[in-house]
Design a protein around this motif. Structure first.
Motif, PDB file in Angstrom:
ATOM      1  N   UNK A 153      -6.611  -4.382  -3.701  1.00 55.72           N
ATOM      2  CA  UNK A 153      -6.240  -5.355  -3.384  1.00 55.72           C
ATOM      3  C   UNK A 153      -4.587  -5.801  -2.162  1.00 55.72           C
ATOM      4  N   UNK A 154      -3.794  -5.648  -3.442  1.00 53.89           N
ATOM      5  CA  UNK A 154      -2.068  -5.249  -3.421  1.00 53.89           C
ATOM      6  C   UNK A 154      -1.477  -4.236  -2.415  1.00 53.89           C
ATOM      7  N   UNK A 155      -2.694  -3.382  -2.749  1.00 50.10           N
ATOM      8  CA  UNK A 155      -1.890  -2.185  -2.309  1.00 50.10           C
ATOM      9  C   UNK A 155      -0.924  -2.026  -1.408  1.00 50.10           C
ATOM     10  N   UNK A 156      -1.815  -2.814  -0.016  1.00 53.80           N
ATOM     11  CA  UNK A 156      -0.928  -2.110   1.073  1.00 53.80           C
ATOM     12  C   UNK A 156       0.334  -3.480   0.281  1.00 53.80           C
ATOM     13  N   UNK A 157       0.732  -4.118   0.644  1.00 49.79           N
ATOM     14  CA  UNK A 157       1.539  -4.850   0.451  1.00 49.79           C
ATOM     15  C   UNK A 157       2.868  -3.904  -0.956  1.00 49.79           C
ATOM     16  N   UNK A 158       2.109  -3.255  -2.095  1.00 49.86           N
ATOM     17  CA  UNK A 158       3.063  -2.664  -3.018  1.00 49.86           C
ATOM     18  C   UNK A 158       3.733  -1.281  -2.532  1.00 49.86           C
ATOM     19  N   UNK A 159       2.743  -0.910  -1.829  1.00 48.98           N
ATOM     20  CA  UNK A 159       3.139   0.279  -1.026  1.00 48.98           C
ATOM     21  C   UNK A 159       4.659  -0.427   0.026  1.00 48.98           C
ATOM     22  N   UNK A 160       3.979  -1.531   0.904  1.00 49.54           N
ATOM     23  CA  UNK A 160       5.415  -1.742   1.408  1.00 49.54           C
ATOM     24  C   UNK A 160       6.967  -2.099   0.658  1.00 49.54           C
ATOM     25  N   UNK A 161       6.381  -2.319  -0.521  1.00 47.57           N
ATOM     26  CA  UNK A 161       7.531  -3.141  -1.594  1.00 47.57           C
ATOM     27  C   UNK A 161       7.929  -1.747  -2.602  1.00 47.57           C
ATOM     28  N   UNK A 162       7.940  -0.837  -2.283  1.00 46.73           N
ATOM     29  CA  UNK A 162       8.594   0.665  -3.110  1.00 46.73           C
ATOM     30  C   UNK A 162       7.822   1.267  -3.559  1.00 46.73           C
ATOM     31  N   UNK A 163       5.622   0.987  -3.833  1.00 45.91           N
ATOM     32  CA  UNK A 163       5.355   0.977  -4.736  1.00 45.91           C
ATOM     33  C   UNK A 163       4.979   2.299  -3.772  1.00 45.91           C
TER      34      UNK A 163
END
Length: 625
Positions: free
Chosen positions: A505-515
């Motif tokens: 669920x959080x993956x898109x935001x995690x990728x934006x934050x550098x993951x």
């Protein structure tokens, strides 16, 4: 005047009841799984599509239903478990009120296939909006297959209140785990969108706990087992090191029914007092068996909140049982002499302890130091050759002095009368700061002291860094993604199903934050990179810590998912108390803190710094004069 009170039509009454019983797909999962258990099934399958919004299907090999029962089970308050009023006080089954299937049929399209054991044909029924569309004989396996399709298709407003697929999936996983944990003697499987989430073989309770919560708990569980005439308690608690900052691994079962009880949870917390931090939660899976006459389980629509006729006895017994188990774990370590058979061949074990050897042992000075008062510190000078030790000491001291180019320090006899005390020793960093009054100084590796024109400020390094990271991550989500530090060797991260759904669920935001990470199937993710400010090689700990913080915020605060994620990352990656900082690092932190839009508080509302003015300090010293 005309009469104005009318009986509600059945379809409306069923939809009102459905509002209490079926709140989301997970509610139907719970009811259908419990029905399968009550049917005497040994193998139960749960099949989900589109997080239960499109399909929730439960297939069991239980006793099945006759043609009449298959039709009657959809009527309101139709049940096979209650026949007299006395049965209400002796309930040992999971379901009993007869409203679950009627409520499901009122808000979804339902297909039921069932066949009793020994019968040649089964029954097929198709219902939607409480109306029977088809009923006919059919060929089907022994047992029951219940499929709920298109939940809330006839109540669009209710469907709009459902959460994202990942959120609904987490609730379904929770309900599945609660039923599967209570019945380790049954086989359970769980499939979502064609992928297997769980396959749980029949086994012991410990095997079921480890299969659900993770193999790393295998050696970290403490067995609890206490029995009395009034009640029995059995199950497992986690060792203190398994405690987490968030809830999730706490399970209470009363007569195999999962319950939520803050009162009994407090009993567990008090048993763990001083063994775990006050803000942590221990793992426990505890089963309480007692006479149903002492329990009222019909006080809540979901039956997860129940009442006991004597809560104080239950509290004391659960607390005592857990304390006893933990005491055994701490006090009685496991000794296994079979690991070294040679120990049995030693002379001390094989040969007898003769009277001559007894006299020799009791006559020695070592024996006296243990048996006579005030002898433990005494050294037997007659048996010790200590005269040469002083010479060795003097030679070693003079040699060290010669290597250092200094004279031999004075002996204790010639030492000056006064010695500097520990309190008078000045920390080297304070001495360095004296040369430049603007150089910040770290105090107890927790606070940063920095001079300003009107006095000085004391900064909490962890809270300050949390504020800096929070605003940095907020800008990344709104403006420019954060840079990613690629790992030399990508890591594979294996998560529990509920945590995997959360990460998805959080993956898109995690990728934006550098993951830099992506799903790898079967609750696994490949992590190829992390935010640039996270230490390399710490990828798994970083994500696990992030999940813990995220679940903590989810439980405590009613804020958006994105806000929870940003706060969680800031708290998880902030410099902790106890980390030594260089003057340059401290100065950079001060500069970044006061460049923030709100530098005075952390995202959680904690002060980041406190200022001390010269005038205030002067008054303080005058009061002390």
């Amino acid at each position: 005047m005309a009469d104005i009170i009318n009986l509600l039509p059945d379809n409306i009454a069923n939809q009102i009841a459905a509002g209490e019983v079926i709140q989301r797909p997970a509610s139907a999962v719970k009811e259908l799984l419990e029905n399968a258990v009550d049917a005497g099934a040994t193998e139960i399958q749960l099949i989900i599509r589109d997080a239960g919004k499109e399909l929730v299907q439960v297939i069991d090999n239980g006793e099945g239903m006759s043609e009449t029962d298959a039709r009657m089970c959809f009527e309101r308050h139709a049940t096979s478990k209650i026949k007299t009023i006395d049965d209400l006080f002796e309930i040992r089954t999971m379901g009993f009120r007869g409203e679950a299937l009627a409520s499901i049929a009122a808000v979804a399209q339902v297909e039921l296939k069932t066949r009793q054991r020994g019968e040649a044909l089964g029954s097929y029924i198709e219902i939607d909006n409480s109306v029977v569309r088809r009923q006919e004989p059919c060929q089907t396996a022994e047992g029951t297959s219940f499929a709920m399709k298109n939940l809330f298709f006839n109540v669009p407003a209710r469907r709009n209140f459902l959460k994202s697929n990942a959120a609904e999936m987490r609730h379904i996983v929770d309900e599945f785990i609660r039923v599967a944990m209570a019945f380790p003697q049954l086989q359970f499987s769980f499939t979502s969108n064609g992928q297997q989430v769980f396959y749980l073989e029949k086994g012991s309770l410990k095997q079921r706990v480890v299969a659900i919560l993770g193999q790393h708990y295998n050696a970290r569980l403490v067995a609890v087992k206490e029995s009395t005439d009034y009640l029995n308690v059995h199950g497992f608690v986690g060792k203190p090191e398994t405690a987490k900052k968030t809830r999730g691994d706490q399970f209470f079962f009363v007569n195999n029914r999962f319950i939520k009880s803050p009162y009994l949870h407090h009993a567990i917390m008090s048993a763990f007092a001083e063994m775990i931090p006050a803000d942590s939660f221990p793992l426990y899976v505890l089963f309480i068996d007692l006479d149903p006459a002492h329990v009222d389980i019909n006080v809540h629509p979901t039956k997860q909140e129940i009442k006991f006729d004597d809560e104080k006895i239950l509290y004391a017994f659960v607390q005592s049982a857990v304390k006893h188990a933990l005491a055994q774990f701490n006090v009685t370590p496991t000794l296994d002499f079979s690991l070294d058979p040679g120990i049995q061949q030693l002379d001390a074990v094989n040969k007898p302890f003769t009277s001559r050897e007894q006299q020799r042992s009791t006559g020695g000075s070592l024996y006296k130091t243990f048996t006579q008062a005030h002898q433990a510190h005494v050294i037997d000078k007659s048996s010790s050759n200590l005269q040469h030790w002083k010479d060795v000491y003097e030679i070693g001291r003079s040699g060290a002095a010669a290597r250092n180019g200094t004279e031999t320090p004075p002996s204790p006899d010639n030492a000056p009368a006064s010695h500097p005390t520990t309190a008078s020793v000045i920390d080297e960093r304070w001495q360095e700061a004296a040369t430049d009054q603007k150089v910040p100084v770290q105090v107890h590796q927790q606070y940063i002291l920095s001079q300003i024109k009107s006095g000085f400020i004391l900064i909490d390094q962890q809270a300050a860094h949390e504020r800096i990271l929070y605003e940095r991550y907020q800008r990344a989500l709104q403006e420019k993604p954060m840079p990613t530090q690629q790992s030399l060797f990508p890591q594979t991260l294996q998560l529990l199903p509920a945590d995997a759904a959360l990460v998805s669920e959080m993956l898109p935001d995690l990728q934006t934050l550098g993951y830099d990470m992506e799903p790898f199937g079967n609750h696994t993710f490949v992590v190829r990179g992390t935010p640039a400010d996270i230490q390399t090689g710490n990828e798994q700990a970083s994500i696990e810590g992030l999940l813990e913080q995220f679940k903590h915020f989810s439980a405590e605060l009613k804020i958006s998912k994105r806000e929870q994620l940003v706060r969680s990352m800031a708290r998880n990656n902030a410099i902790p108390a106890g980390k030594v900082l260089s003057p340059r690092e401290m100065q950079n932190m001060i500069d970044e803190l006061f460049a923030c839009s709100m530098p005075n508080v952390s995202p959680g509302g904690k002060y980041t710094y406190i200022s001390f003015k010269l005038a205030d300090m002067a008054r303080m010293f005058e009061k002390g004069a």
